[in-house]
Design an enzyme around this catalytic site. Sequence first.
Site, short mmCIF file in Angstrom:
data_model
loop_
_atom_site.label_atom_id
_atom_site.label_comp_id
_atom_site.label_asym_id
_atom_site.label_seq_id
_atom_site.Cartn_x
_atom_site.Cartn_y
_atom_site.Cartn_z
N HIS A 1 0.66 -0.69 0.06
CA HIS A 1 0.06 0.26 -0.02
C HIS A 1 0.92 0.93 -0.02
O HIS A 1 0.19 2.30 -0.44
CB HIS A 1 -0.69 -0.27 1.39
CG HIS A 1 -1.59 -0.70 1.49
ND1 HIS A 1 -2.97 -0.71 0.86
CD2 HIS A 1 -2.29 -2.68 1.15
CE1 HIS A 1 -3.90 -1.56 0.82
NE2 HIS A 1 -3.79 -2.29 1.20
N ASP B 1 3.46 9.11 -1.05
CA ASP B 1 2.75 9.27 -0.31
C ASP B 1 2.23 7.53 -1.69
O ASP B 1 2.55 7.65 -3.07
CB ASP B 1 1.29 9.78 -0.54
CG ASP B 1 0.10 9.11 1.06
OD1 ASP B 1 0.47 8.24 1.21
OD2 ASP B 1 -0.46 9.82 1.23
C1 GDG Z 1 -2.01 3.60 3.62
C2 GDG Z 1 -0.79 4.79 2.46
C3 GDG Z 1 -3.04 4.34 0.30
C4 GDG Z 1 -7.78 10.99 7.77
N1 GDG Z 1 -8.00 11.55 8.38
C5 GDG Z 1 -9.57 11.22 8.92
C6 GDG Z 1 -9.89 9.70 8.39
N2 GDG Z 1 -9.03 10.18 7.53
C7 GDG Z 1 -8.79 8.67 6.99
C8 GDG Z 1 -9.37 9.33 4.68
C9 GDG Z 1 -8.99 7.92 3.99
C10 GDG Z 1 -7.45 7.19 5.26
O1 GDG Z 1 -8.33 8.03 6.58
C11 GDG Z 1 -6.35 8.06 4.55
O2 GDG Z 1 -6.09 7.46 3.72
P1 GDG Z 1 -4.75 7.51 2.85
O3 GDG Z 1 -4.44 6.74 1.21
O4 GDG Z 1 -4.85 8.91 2.26
O5 GDG Z 1 -3.76 7.15 3.88
P2 GDG Z 1 -2.71 6.08 4.38
O6 GDG Z 1 -3.50 6.15 6.19
O7 GDG Z 1 -1.60 6.98 5.40
O8 GDG Z 1 -2.84 4.42 4.16
C12 GDG Z 1 -2.04 5.51 1.30
C13 GDG Z 1 -3.45 3.66 1.53
O9 GDG Z 1 -2.73 2.35 2.51
C14 GDG Z 1 -4.83 2.40 0.63
O10 GDG Z 1 -3.92 1.80 -0.06
O11 GDG Z 1 -3.72 4.76 -0.56
O12 GDG Z 1 -0.50 6.41 -0.06
O13 GDG Z 1 -0.03 5.74 2.70
O14 GDG Z 1 -10.31 7.05 4.22
O15 GDG Z 1 -10.77 9.62 4.90
N3 GDG Z 1 -11.37 8.88 8.69
C15 GDG Z 1 -11.77 9.95 9.13
N4 GDG Z 1 -11.52 10.87 10.42
C16 GDG Z 1 -10.61 11.85 10.03
O16 GDG Z 1 -9.76 12.99 10.91
N5 GDG Z 1 -13.45 9.15 10.43
#
Ligand code: GDG
Length: 460
Positions: A157, A365
Amino acid sequence: MSRLVVVSNRVGDPSKPSSGGLAVALGDALTKSGGLWFGAGEVVDAATPTDQRLHLKPLDNKVTLATLDLSREDYDGYYRGYANGVLWPVFHYRLDLAHFESGHLDAYRRVNRQFAQALASLLQPDDIIWVHDYHLIPLAAELRALGCQQRIGFFLHIPLPPQLILAALPGHDWLMRALFAYDLVGLQSEADMVHLRRYLVAEAHAEELSEHSFGAFNRMLRAGAFPIGLDVDSFIAMAEAPPAQETLATLRQQYAQRQLLVGIDRLDYSKGLPQRMKAFRTLLERHPETRQQATLVQIAAPSREEVEAYGDIRRELESLCGAINGDFSELDWTPIRYLHKPLEREAVPGLYRAAKVALVTPLRDGMNLVAKEFVAAQDPADPGVLVLSRFAGAAEQLTEALLVNPYDTDATAEAILHALKMPLEERQLRHQRMLANIREHDVHAWQRRFLETLMDVSPA
Ligand code: GDG
């Protein structure tokens, strides 16, 4: 149809849509074939016998959750020490933040072996196994050592760094060789594929059999880019539902005379939060017309606080936000609203929709789903603008976003200004194209493509 077995550090609960797109998509796949989702359980006393550590919980939908309890020492060394203290920074190009200790690597190997032993006892001969993320890279090698011959796929990921960054990781050759125990390795982006190819050829002396297959160590490895997506329909439904609509109404009222910008991230040094604040500061300095107008709501959800580097990034971010607010605030306007807590999942799309501009500016990312969620949550008739780092995997698909180099403060500030001033027609066109892209490449398509490719490969 073969049974699907998903393995990840944390097991999701596919029955709760609020648990996120990945859990839902994997839950769908698991329900279709009947399946098992295996991962880490509780931290227990080291004296707890092995046969009391494995727990099976059947859910209603033909899916069983299986968890293995770990001792404190094993869990800390594997999760905090090696996975998040070494692999996460190195894979995000931050060698300076990696704390390598051989004891942590030992724990990482030990936990992967314990996982393999517990999982092997649950496997059937024609299961298809799908392992997720950097916590579990050596899992297939451990399963093969126990005689498992099932098809095993792996999806990373997070990004895969360039060859010479990987080569700085002690034991990198062992770690990368472990990939050859998989039948298929999936990465997030074509950029990651370039790095894998170069590493395998230069460091592992692999033979490049085709664009997507490599031979080494008497095994053939198939690899490809499988960019992850959203469960777009559910996300749009969540945006239309009452909690998001209430959040939207409140924000619209509060910011009626202002232009709202939004950032939502885990508080992680990979997300480029200090750089984002510096760009916002430059915007206010250089373009005084944005003062009293542009207001940035930054949610920075607490994350991995037991790892030292996360305390440092928090202090840096808070000092920047405090200084900007001190320097620019007026009695009736504060430029940055910083929240160090997560927002409720159901409210998130309301915040996205209230915003004119989203700032998604990671330094690196794997994908970044916030960028895709922002697009999904917009009103197509009056959509907001996405300012996106070119170093997020999502930039390979969302080419209609305003792509920025987050290290270039001045250019990022200008891009934010451009976003704030973008005419409606251009916003609509860009949004339409990005929405079509995230719809076509949603999380269900991702899951299908990966599993179909894995089924296509001859098993070990
Ligand atoms: C890894 C990889 C890849 C964020 N703040 C809040 C909240 N979030 C949710 C977002 C989104 C998720 O968390 C974050 O997803 P990301 O993809 O941006 O990042 P990572 O956690 O680093 O995930 C990444 C992912 O895996 C999937 O393969 O895209 O590159 O690093 O859904 O909405 N959710 C809530 N409150 C918050 O304050 N409820």
